[in-house]
Design an enzyme around this catalytic site. Structure first.
Site, mmCIF file in Angstrom:
data_model
loop_
_atom_site.group_PDB
_atom_site.id
_atom_site.type_symbol
_atom_site.label_atom_id
_atom_site.label_comp_id
_atom_site.label_asym_id
_atom_site.label_seq_id
_atom_site.Cartn_x
_atom_site.Cartn_y
_atom_site.Cartn_z
ATOM 1 N N LYS A 263 0.838 -1.202 0.000
ATOM 2 C CA LYS A 263 0.000 0.000 0.000
ATOM 3 C C LYS A 263 0.872 1.250 0.000
ATOM 4 O O LYS A 263 2.002 1.208 0.485
ATOM 5 C CB LYS A 263 -0.871 0.017 1.275
ATOM 6 N N ARG A 337 -10.238 -11.546 2.063
ATOM 7 C CA ARG A 337 -11.066 -12.642 1.523
ATOM 8 C C ARG A 337 -10.334 -13.971 1.601
ATOM 9 O O ARG A 337 -10.951 -15.025 1.678
ATOM 10 C CB ARG A 337 -11.504 -12.294 0.093
HETATM 11 N N1 BES Z 1 -8.157 -3.785 4.479
HETATM 12 C C1 BES Z 1 -8.272 -3.405 3.120
HETATM 13 C C2 BES Z 1 -9.564 -2.660 2.825
HETATM 14 C C3 BES Z 1 -9.601 -1.218 3.251
HETATM 15 C C4 BES Z 1 -8.892 -0.264 2.562
HETATM 16 C C5 BES Z 1 -10.410 -0.846 4.300
HETATM 17 C C6 BES Z 1 -8.982 1.053 2.945
HETATM 18 C C7 BES Z 1 -10.504 0.484 4.672
HETATM 19 C C8 BES Z 1 -9.793 1.425 4.007
HETATM 20 C C9 BES Z 1 -8.263 -4.644 2.222
HETATM 21 O O1 BES Z 1 -7.476 -5.687 2.653
HETATM 22 C C10 BES Z 1 -7.721 -4.217 0.902
HETATM 23 O O2 BES Z 1 -6.599 -3.837 0.851
HETATM 24 N N2 BES Z 1 -8.547 -4.286 -0.121
HETATM 25 C C11 BES Z 1 -8.163 -3.871 -1.432
HETATM 26 C C12 BES Z 1 -8.736 -4.849 -2.416
HETATM 27 C C13 BES Z 1 -8.214 -4.663 -3.811
HETATM 28 C C14 BES Z 1 -6.759 -5.042 -3.878
HETATM 29 C C15 BES Z 1 -9.011 -5.505 -4.741
HETATM 30 C C16 BES Z 1 -8.707 -2.480 -1.661
HETATM 31 O O3 BES Z 1 -9.812 -2.181 -1.242
HETATM 32 O O4 BES Z 1 -7.978 -1.666 -2.225
HETATM 33 MN MN MN Z 2 -5.478 -5.481 1.996
#
Ligand code: BES
Ligand code: MN
Ligand code: ZN
Length: 487
Positions: A263, A337
């Protein structure tokens, strides 16, 4: 903090000794004949006080009350929403950090919704996180007395609301703890601690047991971190063994760096909140311990860090889930997931009446619904309706999202049974479609709490959501079961 509910008229409440008396006046207020009620009536009539929710008039040592601080606070139509904002405003108008004893007086007969909302608002307005501060400023408030002429009618709701507060606050505590103070091992210990309560038992599995179960998707996420994974199994047994349990599955990623699909740095600290689903399961069990309803509930928490090291899972790697289905991990940041799918398969062994997973799953859900409502996904209309209603009652709102099969198209790949990501469009829904592939053996619902589990910015902190929703839902299953048997 101790809550109490007493059948007191407004003038009786005014003669209670306390640090602050918060007088809640709704639009329907009709002053009684006594002096204090007349004072409130006069302030309203003169336009110095208002019944509009959020409006307050603060008085210091008025002759007709025992309290040093008196606030006349509008609560509008007396609905949950308006009471919540009225009580919040009333607390904000006094230095709540100076208060030990507070009386909340409903100037007119009150409702279940208003009692529920005011208990929640007092807790919310006086919460303080202290665990990682050297000079902690804990909540000063010790007792909260709710005074209402018709208190007896609201007793059951009151007790439920107070128990929900302890669950919400446990969820906030774990949500707020930084990742180095809330590792999977720590979460396991928190769950073990809950098992000290009657009717609750707990088992915590480690890497060896999880490998034996064949949870290849969960293990793939955990392998990039030195912190060992934990799979937590909580049991609340309030009913006969023959009663099918509801299973709650909480995402317990104690820190989500994204893994190799790392990230960006800004706000990455907020990924300590990526275990708020798990925290909501712990909180719900805390409330169950207090209310002891005649139901059975299982809590499952797959917990690990999503980090990156030399052994970390790589984009393109294919793993085999506990269900036997293979997954191509195209994005290591779609890890929630991966841990949830194995927990959903594990849930089958309980022959559940329903399974609800709770997860800070997608940024896309935040884009779709913001911070007001959690995303609700379920192919089961009755389950979706029950959860939606529970959210409305608890003022812990959610909104149902679609699950058309077309949304799963993007999960197709040449190299495994499915990929773990689809395109950006409809990202909250494709995530739910992925989970659905592991949840076809029981009625299932998914709550995406990415937008609601914590607040960012100046008020940064866990909200304790959706403990309120989950508790109301679970208690609803108890009454449904008992009406079914009494028919
Ligand atoms: N924990 C995150 C989701 C999230 C992101 C919650 C920002 C709250 C704020 C999750 O694990 C994630 O990173 N999801 C990705 C999925 C994507 C790679 C398909 C996302 O939402 O960017
Ligand atoms: Mn994630
Ligand atoms: Zn995550």
């Amino acid at each position: 903090m101790n809550f109490e509910l007493k059948p007191l008229s407004l003038v009786e409440a005014a003669s209670e000794k306390c640090d602050a008396l918060l007088v809640l006046v709704a639009d329907a207020y009709k002053p009684a004949k006594d002096g204090f009620s007349a004072l409130v009536g006069r302030a309203l009539k003169d336009g110095d006080a208002h019944t509009k929710a959020g409006k307050t008039l603060a008085l210091y040592k008025p002759a007709l009350a025992q309290a040093a601080r008196v606030v006349i606070a509008g609560v509008g139509d007396g609905s949950a929403k308006q009471v919540r904002s009225g009580v919040a405003a009333a607390l904000a108008s006094v230095r709540s950090d100076k208060l030990k004893h507070v009386v909340l007086a409903f100037a007119s007969p009150t409702s279940d919704a208003a009692v529920r909302a005011s208990v929640a608002a007092v807790a919310e307005g006086t919460y303080s996180f202290t665990t990682t501060k050297s000079k902690s400023e804990p909540r000063t408030l010790q007792t909260v007395l709710l005074a209402a002429s018709n208190a007896a009618e609201c007793k059951a709701t009151f007790e439920r609301a107070v128990a929900i507060v302890s669950g919400v606050e446990l969820a906030k505590e774990w949500g707020n703890r930084p990742a180095n103070h809330a590792t999977p091992t720590h979460l396991g210990q928190a769950a073990q601690a809950l098992a000290k309560h009657a009717k609750i038992s707990c088992e915590v599995l480690g890497p060896k047991e999880v490998a034996k179960l064949g949870m290849g998707a969960f293990m793939a996420v955990a392998q990039g971190s030195d912190e060992p994974l934990r799979f937590i199994v909580l049991k609340y047994s309030g009913a006969a063994k023959s009663v099918a349990p509801t299973v709650l599955v909480g995402k317990g990623i104690t820190f989500d760096s994204g893994g190799i699909s790392i990230k960006p740095a800004p706000e990455m600290d907020e990924m300590k909140f990526d275990m708020c689903g798990a925290a909501s399961v712990l909180g719900t069990f805390r409330t169950l311990a207090e209310l002891k309803p005649a139901i059975n509930v299982i809590g499952l928490i797959p917990s690990c860090e999503n980090l990156l090291n030399g052994r970390a899972v790589k984009p393109g790697d294919v793993v085999t889930s506990m269900s036997g289905q293979t997954i191509e991990i195209l994005n290591t940041d779609a890890e929630g997931r991966l841990v949830l799918c194995d927990a959903l398969t594990y849930a089958e062994r309980f022959k559940p009446r329903a399974v609800v997973d709770i997860a800070t799953l997608t940024g896309a859900c935040v884009v779709a619904l913001g911070n007001v409502r959690s995303g609700l996904f379920s192919p089961n209309a009755a389950l979706a309706e029950a959860l939606g209603t529970a959210g409305d009652v608890a003022q812990d709102l959610c909104w149902q999202m679609p699950l058309d099969d077309e949304y799963a198209e993007g999960l197709k790949t040449h190299f495994a049974d499915m990929a773990n990501v689809a395109g950006r469009a409809g990202g909250a829904i494709s995530a739910a479609k992925y989970l659905q592939k592991f949840a076809d053996k029981y009625p299932w619902a998914h709550l995406d709490i990415a937008g609601t589990a914590w607040k960012s910015g100046a008020m940064k902190g866990a909200t304790g959501r959706p403990v309120g929703l989950l508790v109301e839902y679970l208690l609803g299953t108890a009454s449904a079961a008992s009406t079914a048997t009494s028919k």
